[in-house]
Write a protein that holds these residues in place. Structure first.
Motif, mmCIF file in Angstrom:
data_model
loop_
_atom_site.group_PDB
_atom_site.id
_atom_site.type_symbol
_atom_site.label_atom_id
_atom_site.label_comp_id
_atom_site.label_asym_id
_atom_site.label_seq_id
_atom_site.Cartn_x
_atom_site.Cartn_y
_atom_site.Cartn_z
ATOM 1 N N ARG A 117 0.828 -1.196 0.000
ATOM 2 C CA ARG A 117 0.000 0.000 0.000
ATOM 3 C C ARG A 117 0.869 1.256 0.000
ATOM 4 N N LEU A 118 1.929 1.237 0.790
ATOM 5 C CA LEU A 118 2.837 2.379 0.871
ATOM 6 C C LEU A 118 3.537 2.623 -0.464
ATOM 7 N N LEU A 119 3.910 1.543 -1.138
ATOM 8 C CA LEU A 119 4.629 1.659 -2.402
ATOM 9 C C LEU A 119 3.705 1.781 -3.610
ATOM 10 N N GLY A 120 2.403 1.824 -3.365
ATOM 11 C CA GLY A 120 1.460 1.996 -4.462
ATOM 12 C C GLY A 120 1.299 0.751 -5.310
ATOM 13 N N HIS A 121 1.535 -0.411 -4.732
ATOM 14 C CA HIS A 121 1.443 -1.675 -5.455
ATOM 15 C C HIS A 121 0.362 -2.539 -4.815
ATOM 16 N N ASP A 122 -0.731 -1.893 -4.432
ATOM 17 C CA ASP A 122 -1.818 -2.594 -3.747
ATOM 18 C C ASP A 122 -2.568 -3.468 -4.743
ATOM 19 N N GLU A 123 -2.699 -4.741 -4.434
ATOM 20 C CA GLU A 123 -3.311 -5.698 -5.347
ATOM 21 C C GLU A 123 -4.833 -5.733 -5.248
ATOM 22 N N THR A 124 -5.380 -5.255 -4.152
ATOM 23 C CA THR A 124 -6.823 -5.324 -3.972
ATOM 24 C C THR A 124 -7.429 -3.955 -4.231
ATOM 25 N N PRO A 125 -8.061 -3.790 -5.388
ATOM 26 C CA PRO A 125 -8.679 -2.496 -5.677
ATOM 27 C C PRO A 125 -9.889 -2.267 -4.785
ATOM 28 N N LYS A 126 -10.098 -1.045 -4.410
ATOM 29 C CA LYS A 126 -11.230 -0.713 -3.564
ATOM 30 C C LYS A 126 -12.496 -0.649 -4.411
ATOM 31 N N LEU A 127 -13.590 -1.082 -3.827
ATOM 32 C CA LEU A 127 -14.872 -1.077 -4.506
ATOM 33 C C LEU A 127 -15.364 0.354 -4.632
ATOM 34 N N LYS A 128 -15.706 0.743 -5.857
ATOM 35 C CA LYS A 128 -16.224 2.092 -6.087
ATOM 36 C C LYS A 128 -17.693 2.119 -5.717
ATOM 37 N N LEU A 129 -18.162 3.290 -5.341
ATOM 38 C CA LEU A 129 -19.546 3.428 -4.914
ATOM 39 C C LEU A 129 -20.503 3.023 -6.035
ATOM 40 N N SER A 130 -20.155 3.330 -7.293
ATOM 41 C CA SER A 130 -21.034 2.989 -8.413
ATOM 42 C C SER A 130 -21.123 1.470 -8.625
ATOM 43 N N GLU A 131 -20.102 0.720 -8.143
ATOM 44 C CA GLU A 131 -20.100 -0.728 -8.289
ATOM 45 C C GLU A 131 -20.801 -1.433 -7.131
ATOM 46 N N TYR A 132 -21.119 -0.697 -6.091
ATOM 47 C CA TYR A 132 -21.740 -1.287 -4.911
ATOM 48 C C TYR A 132 -23.191 -1.619 -5.226
ATOM 49 N N GLN A 133 -23.595 -2.846 -4.968
ATOM 50 C CA GLN A 133 -24.918 -3.311 -5.345
ATOM 51 C C GLN A 133 -25.928 -3.241 -4.204
ATOM 52 N N GLY A 134 -25.589 -2.626 -3.117
ATOM 53 C CA GLY A 134 -26.509 -2.559 -1.997
ATOM 54 C C GLY A 134 -26.147 -3.572 -0.931
ATOM 55 N N GLU A 135 -27.077 -3.805 -0.036
ATOM 56 C CA GLU A 135 -26.829 -4.707 1.077
ATOM 57 C C GLU A 135 -26.740 -6.150 0.602
ATOM 58 N N SER A 136 -25.949 -6.898 1.304
ATOM 59 C CA SER A 136 -25.820 -8.316 0.977
ATOM 60 C C SER A 136 -27.075 -9.060 1.434
ATOM 61 N N GLU A 137 -27.205 -10.257 0.940
ATOM 62 C CA GLU A 137 -28.342 -11.087 1.315
ATOM 63 C C GLU A 137 -28.312 -11.380 2.817
ATOM 64 N N PHE A 138 -27.116 -11.562 3.347
ATOM 65 C CA PHE A 138 -26.972 -11.809 4.773
ATOM 66 C C PHE A 138 -27.542 -10.656 5.589
ATOM 67 N N LEU A 139 -27.196 -9.416 5.207
ATOM 68 C CA LEU A 139 -27.699 -8.254 5.949
ATOM 69 C C LEU A 139 -29.204 -8.100 5.789
ATOM 70 N N GLN A 140 -29.714 -8.365 4.601
ATOM 71 C CA GLN A 140 -31.160 -8.268 4.410
ATOM 72 C C GLN A 140 -31.892 -9.255 5.315
ATOM 73 N N ASN A 141 -31.395 -10.493 5.396
ATOM 74 C CA ASN A 141 -32.007 -11.494 6.281
ATOM 75 C C ASN A 141 -31.884 -11.092 7.745
ATOM 76 N N PHE A 142 -30.748 -10.514 8.093
ATOM 77 C CA PHE A 142 -30.531 -10.084 9.459
ATOM 78 C C PHE A 142 -31.520 -8.987 9.857
ATOM 79 N N TYR A 143 -31.711 -8.014 8.954
ATOM 80 C CA TYR A 143 -32.618 -6.901 9.257
ATOM 81 C C TYR A 143 -34.070 -7.376 9.335
ATOM 82 N N GLU A 144 -34.424 -8.360 8.527
ATOM 83 C CA GLU A 144 -35.805 -8.878 8.548
ATOM 84 C C GLU A 144 -36.109 -9.568 9.874
ATOM 85 N N LYS A 145 -35.127 -10.165 10.491
ATOM 86 C CA LYS A 145 -35.338 -10.879 11.743
ATOM 87 C C LYS A 145 -35.373 -9.965 12.935
ATOM 88 N N GLN A 146 -35.045 -8.712 12.778
ATOM 89 C CA GLN A 146 -35.042 -7.762 13.887
ATOM 90 C C GLN A 146 -36.423 -7.317 14.260
#
Length: 109
Positions: A80-109
């Motif tokens: 990361r310091l040397l600018g050779h980070d292999e894992t690109p960060k997810l851009k906001l436009s690529e984010y698809q919303g909450e995961s199925e796990f979170l949706q199920n979790f919120y429904e059970k609340q």
């Protein structure tokens, strides 16, 4: 500038440690690439003229060097310091919303 010899000294100390750092951390970069990226990092702050800011940057550089030598950093930190980070960060436009796990979790609340 009165701090220029200290900046050059830090750069030389880093360059002397590059072979050891590459070997210890088993980096996916060659020594020449690490040296080039180190130069890029130094050139990034070349325009800084304020002595207080230069002192802060020197202290930060010394701290990074010590952490590398003492093996307190992990391989991912160096990448990361040397600018050779292999894992690109997810851009906001690529984010698809909450995961199925979170949706199920919120429904059970």
């Amino acid at each position: 500038m009165a701090l220029a010899p200290q900046v050059v000294g830090l750069y030389k100390r880093i360059c002397r440690q590059i072979p050891r750092i590459c070997a210890v951390y088993d980096l996916d970069m060659t020594e020449a690439q690490v040296r080039r990226q180190t130069r890029v990092l130094f050139d990034k702050y070349q325009h800084v003229q304020d002595p207080k800011m230069v002192s802060i940057l020197l202290e930060e550089g010394n701290q990074h060097l010590q952490e590398c030598i003492e093996q307190w950093k992990q391989k991912s930190h160096l990448h990361r310091l040397l600018g050779h980070d292999e894992t690109p960060k997810l851009k906001l436009s690529e984010y698809q919303g909450e995961s199925e796990f979170l949706q199920n979790f919120y429904e059970k609340q």
